[in-house]
Write a protein that holds these residues in place. Structure first.
Motif, PDB file in Angstrom:
ATOM      1  N   GLU A  30       0.161  -1.161   0.690  1.00 46.33           N
ATOM      2  CA  GLU A  30      -0.055   0.296   0.322  1.00 46.33           C
ATOM      3  C   GLU A  30       0.813   1.410  -0.128  1.00 46.33           C
ATOM      4  OE1 GLU A  30      -2.106  -2.975   1.915  1.00 46.33           O
ATOM      5  OE2 GLU A  30      -0.461  -2.546   2.101  1.00 46.33           O
ATOM      6  N   ALA A  31       2.094   0.932   0.625  1.00 51.38           N
ATOM      7  CA  ALA A  31       2.866   2.818   0.859  1.00 51.38           C
ATOM      8  C   ALA A  31       3.294   2.068  -0.469  1.00 51.38           C
ATOM      9  CB  ALA A  31       3.643   2.160   2.186  1.00 51.38           C
ATOM     10  N   LEU A  32       4.213   1.632  -0.985  1.00 54.09           N
ATOM     11  CA  LEU A  32       5.161   2.119  -2.604  1.00 54.09           C
ATOM     12  C   LEU A  32       3.772   2.093  -3.553  1.00 54.09           C
ATOM     13  CD1 LEU A  32       7.203  -1.071  -2.051  1.00 54.09           C
ATOM     14  CD2 LEU A  32       8.040   1.391  -2.405  1.00 54.09           C
ATOM     15  N   PHE A 227      16.601  -3.291  14.280  1.00 60.54           N
ATOM     16  CA  PHE A 227      15.511  -2.985  13.618  1.00 60.54           C
ATOM     17  C   PHE A 227      14.871  -2.211  12.829  1.00 60.54           C
ATOM     18  CE2 PHE A 227      16.099  -7.348  16.076  1.00 60.54           C
ATOM     19  CZ  PHE A 227      16.012  -7.843  15.125  1.00 60.54           C
ATOM     20  N   PHE A 228      16.011  -0.877  12.454  1.00 57.39           N
ATOM     21  CA  PHE A 228      15.543  -0.145  11.760  1.00 57.39           C
ATOM     22  C   PHE A 228      14.438  -0.521  10.717  1.00 57.39           C
ATOM     23  CE2 PHE A 228      19.111  -0.611   9.974  1.00 57.39           C
ATOM     24  CZ  PHE A 228      19.326  -0.369   8.287  1.00 57.39           C
ATOM     25  N   VAL A 229      14.416  -1.566  10.150  1.00 56.98           N
ATOM     26  CA  VAL A 229      13.439  -1.989   9.395  1.00 56.98           C
ATOM     27  C   VAL A 229      11.974  -1.466  10.207  1.00 56.98           C
ATOM     28  CG1 VAL A 229      12.778  -4.399   9.253  1.00 56.98           C
ATOM     29  CG2 VAL A 229      12.274  -3.688   7.567  1.00 56.98           C
ATOM     30  N   GLU A 230      11.429  -2.027  11.430  1.00 56.82           N
ATOM     31  CA  GLU A 230      10.244  -2.135  11.711  1.00 56.82           C
ATOM     32  C   GLU A 230       9.934  -0.145  12.281  1.00 56.82           C
ATOM     33  OE1 GLU A 230       8.576  -4.208  11.990  1.00 56.82           O
ATOM     34  OE2 GLU A 230       9.846  -6.203  12.366  1.00 56.82           O
ATOM     35  N   ILE A 237      11.225   2.195   3.560  1.00 54.40           N
ATOM     36  CA  ILE A 237      10.488   2.550   2.165  1.00 54.40           C
ATOM     37  C   ILE A 237      10.326   3.781   1.327  1.00 54.40           C
ATOM     38  CG2 ILE A 237       7.740   2.291   1.081  1.00 54.40           C
ATOM     39  CD1 ILE A 237       7.437   1.010   3.415  1.00 54.40           C
ATOM     40  N   SER A 238      10.587   4.819   1.513  1.00 55.77           N
ATOM     41  CA  SER A 238      10.660   6.245   0.964  1.00 55.77           C
ATOM     42  C   SER A 238      12.363   5.898  -0.117  1.00 55.77           C
ATOM     43  CB  SER A 238      10.419   7.335   1.957  1.00 55.77           C
ATOM     44  OG  SER A 238      11.022   8.627   1.055  1.00 55.77           O
TER      45      SER A 238
END
Length: 264
Positions: A30-32, A227-230, A237-238
């Protein structure tokens, strides 16, 4: 819930960190936006495939992922992996080229020591398959990301440790298997790190990803720990969208939104 976009210009396969699963990437589609078909992959023994035995050998794991993907879509594809997932993405990229004759358009390696630096590390720990539960807990606590109450829960550990042992062993035993044939990828590679992540403290851990491709290399840092992916999901994502959009000149992509929380 994972948004699938049939008319997308690009498929992005996403690989999770050790002990993780595809739910890490919930909301990324959804974000992409509709120009990217985001396809999170579970490893055997994880997530929706948790009933299957976890693989501790690279050939078996990659073969299972090739079977999971099946026929590649006609459109271009890219790969992203966080921590252990970055190593899996790299091995998968080489395997897809061997099986289908196609490379990814782009590869993202996040919070992961590059294979070349792993080769130079003579102190790599390879005891994870038979070490004590206490040692596993100590390592999980060092990495962060697992709540203390879960680490103190014997039932949780009984369920989680077999897959974690296999994952940690895979990380320790990855020694540039495909690169030993002196064949690099040619796609751009972007390496992501966290300013408070121990993996990213040593510059070469990330910058040595440049040796895995003859194409462009970029290094990008985000706030946060391992865990910066979280914790920095929208920002990551940006940056991924920023990397992918110039490679897809015909994709009419709106700027990515912060990934929403999606139930299901």
């Amino acid at each position: 819930m994972y948004a699938r976009h049939a008319g997308a210009a690009l498929t992005l396969y996403c690989l999770p960190y050790a002990g993780g699963n595809a739910s890490t990437y919930r909301g990324w589609g959804e974000a992409l936006g509709p120009w990217v078909d985001c396809v999170p992959l579970d490893l055997p023994g994880h997530g929706r495939l948790r009933a299957k035995p976890a693989h501790s050998a690279w050939p078996a794991l990659i073969e299972a992922l090739l079977d999971e993907i099946g026929t590649l879509p006609a459109r271009p594809f890219a790969l992203f992996g966080h921590s252990m997932g970055a190593l899996v993405a790299l091995e998968l990229a080489h395997a897809l080229r061997e099986r289908h004759g196609r490379e990814p358009l782009w590869l993202g390696a996040s919070a992961c020591v590059a294979p070349r630096e792993r080769e130079l590390d003579t102190g790599r720990e390879t005891h994870w398959l038979d070490c004590s539960p206490a040692e596993m807990v100590t390592e999980l606590r060092r990495l962060g990301g697992t709540p203390d109450e879960l680490l103190a829960d014997a039932e949780f550990l009984d369920l989680a440790l077999p897959a974690l042992r296999a994952d940690f062993h895979l990380c320790a035993s990855q020694v540039r298997r495909a690169r030993a044939r002196s064949i690099c990828l040619s796609c751009p590679i972007w390496a992501f790190g966290g300013v408070d992540d121990p993996v990213s403290e040593r510059n070469d851990n990330l910058s040595a990803w440049c040796h895995e491709t003859t194409g462009e290399f970029h290094r990008r840092m985000l706030e946060g720990g391992h865990f910066f992916v979280e914790t920095m999901r929208a920002q990551l994502i940006s940056k991924i969208a920023t990397a992918l959009q110039p490679l897809m000149p015909h994709a009419c992509a709106a700027p990515p939104r912060g990934a929403p929380v999606v139930a299901g």
